[in-house]
Design a protein around this motif. Structure first.
Motif, PDB file in Angstrom:
ATOM      1  N   GLU A  11      28.037  10.806  56.369  1.00 18.23           N
ATOM      2  CA  GLU A  11      28.609  10.884  54.635  1.00 18.23           C
ATOM      3  C   GLU A  11      30.304   9.840  54.822  1.00 18.23           C
ATOM      4  O   GLU A  11      30.834  10.700  55.313  1.00 18.23           O
ATOM      5  CB  GLU A  11      28.450  12.473  53.647  1.00 18.23           C
ATOM      6  N   GLY A  12      30.384   8.896  54.231  1.00 12.30           N
ATOM      7  CA  GLY A  12      31.567   8.582  54.139  1.00 12.30           C
ATOM      8  C   GLY A  12      31.899   7.265  55.527  1.00 12.30           C
ATOM      9  O   GLY A  12      33.010   6.715  55.615  1.00 12.30           O
ATOM     10  N   LYS A  13      30.486   7.246  56.371  1.00 11.60           N
ATOM     11  CA  LYS A  13      30.736   6.166  57.224  1.00 11.60           C
ATOM     12  C   LYS A  13      29.876   5.727  56.663  1.00 11.60           C
ATOM     13  O   LYS A  13      28.871   5.359  56.696  1.00 11.60           O
ATOM     14  CB  LYS A  13      31.007   7.656  58.967  1.00 11.60           C
ATOM     15  N   PRO A  14      29.481   3.914  58.370  1.00 14.45           N
ATOM     16  CA  PRO A  14      28.934   3.128  58.158  1.00 14.45           C
ATOM     17  C   PRO A  14      27.694   3.805  58.314  1.00 14.45           C
ATOM     18  O   PRO A  14      27.571   4.472  59.808  1.00 14.45           O
ATOM     19  CB  PRO A  14      29.317   1.932  58.931  1.00 14.45           C
ATOM     20  N   PHE A  15      26.440   3.145  57.890  1.00 14.32           N
ATOM     21  CA  PHE A  15      25.000   3.728  58.955  1.00 14.32           C
ATOM     22  C   PHE A  15      24.678   2.354  60.036  1.00 14.32           C
ATOM     23  O   PHE A  15      24.158   1.802  59.792  1.00 14.32           O
ATOM     24  CB  PHE A  15      24.245   4.216  57.607  1.00 14.32           C
ATOM     25  N   SER A  16      25.527   2.793  60.668  1.00 13.76           N
ATOM     26  CA  SER A  16      25.506   1.871  61.615  1.00 13.76           C
ATOM     27  C   SER A  16      24.398   2.072  62.726  1.00 13.76           C
ATOM     28  O   SER A  16      23.862   1.493  64.084  1.00 13.76           O
ATOM     29  CB  SER A  16      27.005   1.920  62.660  1.00 13.76           C
ATOM     30  N   THR A  17      24.040   3.059  63.482  1.00 11.39           N
ATOM     31  CA  THR A  17      22.424   3.522  64.100  1.00 11.39           C
ATOM     32  C   THR A  17      20.811   3.699  62.972  1.00 11.39           C
ATOM     33  O   THR A  17      20.059   4.631  64.313  1.00 11.39           O
ATOM     34  CB  THR A  17      22.821   4.773  64.515  1.00 11.39           C
ATOM     35  N   SER A  18      20.997   2.731  62.450  1.00 10.29           N
ATOM     36  CA  SER A  18      19.426   3.136  61.895  1.00 10.29           C
ATOM     37  C   SER A  18      18.447   2.330  62.629  1.00 10.29           C
ATOM     38  O   SER A  18      18.986   1.417  63.406  1.00 10.29           O
ATOM     39  CB  SER A  18      19.287   1.971  60.053  1.00 10.29           C
ATOM     40  N   PRO A  19      17.080   2.756  62.660  1.00  9.33           N
ATOM     41  CA  PRO A  19      16.423   2.254  63.588  1.00  9.33           C
ATOM     42  C   PRO A  19      15.796   1.033  62.990  1.00  9.33           C
ATOM     43  O   PRO A  19      15.412   0.303  63.792  1.00  9.33           O
ATOM     44  CB  PRO A  19      14.502   3.302  63.431  1.00  9.33           C
ATOM     45  N   SER A  20      16.365   0.468  61.122  1.00  9.43           N
ATOM     46  CA  SER A  20      15.672  -1.060  60.657  1.00  9.43           C
ATOM     47  C   SER A  20      16.901  -1.740  61.146  1.00  9.43           C
ATOM     48  O   SER A  20      18.090  -2.025  60.884  1.00  9.43           O
ATOM     49  CB  SER A  20      16.458  -0.663  59.303  1.00  9.43           C
ATOM     50  N   PRO A  21      16.287  -2.830  62.126  1.00  6.95           N
ATOM     51  CA  PRO A  21      17.760  -3.799  62.484  1.00  6.95           C
ATOM     52  C   PRO A  21      18.576  -4.743  60.791  1.00  6.95           C
ATOM     53  O   PRO A  21      19.131  -5.326  60.902  1.00  6.95           O
ATOM     54  CB  PRO A  21      17.174  -4.948  62.639  1.00  6.95           C
ATOM     55  N   PHE A  22      17.272  -4.884  59.527  1.00  3.72           N
ATOM     56  CA  PHE A  22      16.850  -5.350  58.347  1.00  3.72           C
ATOM     57  C   PHE A  22      18.689  -3.899  58.130  1.00  3.72           C
ATOM     58  O   PHE A  22      18.926  -4.835  57.669  1.00  3.72           O
ATOM     59  CB  PHE A  22      16.609  -5.305  57.861  1.00  3.72           C
TER      60      PHE A  22
END
Length: 144
Positions: A11-22
């Motif tokens: 929380e409060g951080k970029p969601f940079s490790t999503s399995p979704s490239p989009f």
């Protein structure tokens, strides 16, 4: 892996490790993560706009669709879900530099189908940009 606990820790951080490239292209920040509900913040960029300079409806739809899928990860289930349909009502516009938030909620989840809602607002909640409803279907596990 407890996906909900991990999302809460982000929380409060970029969601940079999503399995979704989009989702990497959308560049969301996790505002709040709860079981069955997520709130993400996005900054509208020029490359997200249509020819008249407002947030493209397709990008709004993509935010709604991608965040609904991420919300199902908050249930800590192993399966993936795919979108069956998406119905979106558009109410207002957003421009480059605007901060927007998207909030999801699972309306009903059965054994194979989840019905969900997502609202997209200006970050100060002064106006709703769009509201979407979707049904998602659990995918069968793939055999290696």
């Amino acid at each position: 892996m407890d996906q909900l606990a991990w999302m809460k820790s982000m929380e409060g951080k970029p969601f940079s490790t999503s399995p979704s490239p989009f989702m990497h292209w959308l560049k969301p920040v996790i505002v709040k993560a709860e079981k069955g509900s997520l709130t993400f913040r996005y900054t509208v960029r020029k490359d997200m706009t249509n020819p008249i300079g407002i947030l493209h409806g397709g990008v709004t739809a993509a935010i709604i669709d991608d965040l609904m899928g991420a919300t199902l990860f908050s249930l800590n289930e192993a399966e993936f879900f795919t979108t069956i349909n998406n119905v979106i009502d558009y109410f207002a516009s957003a421009r480059p530099g605007d901060e927007i938030i998207a909030e999801t909620q699972i309306i009903k989840k059965g054994k194979t189908i989840a019905n969900m809602q997502c609202e997209v607002w200006l970050a100060d909640k002064s106006k709703m940009i769009a509201r979407g409803y979707s049904n998602l279907m659990k995918l069968e596990p793939r055999n290696p």
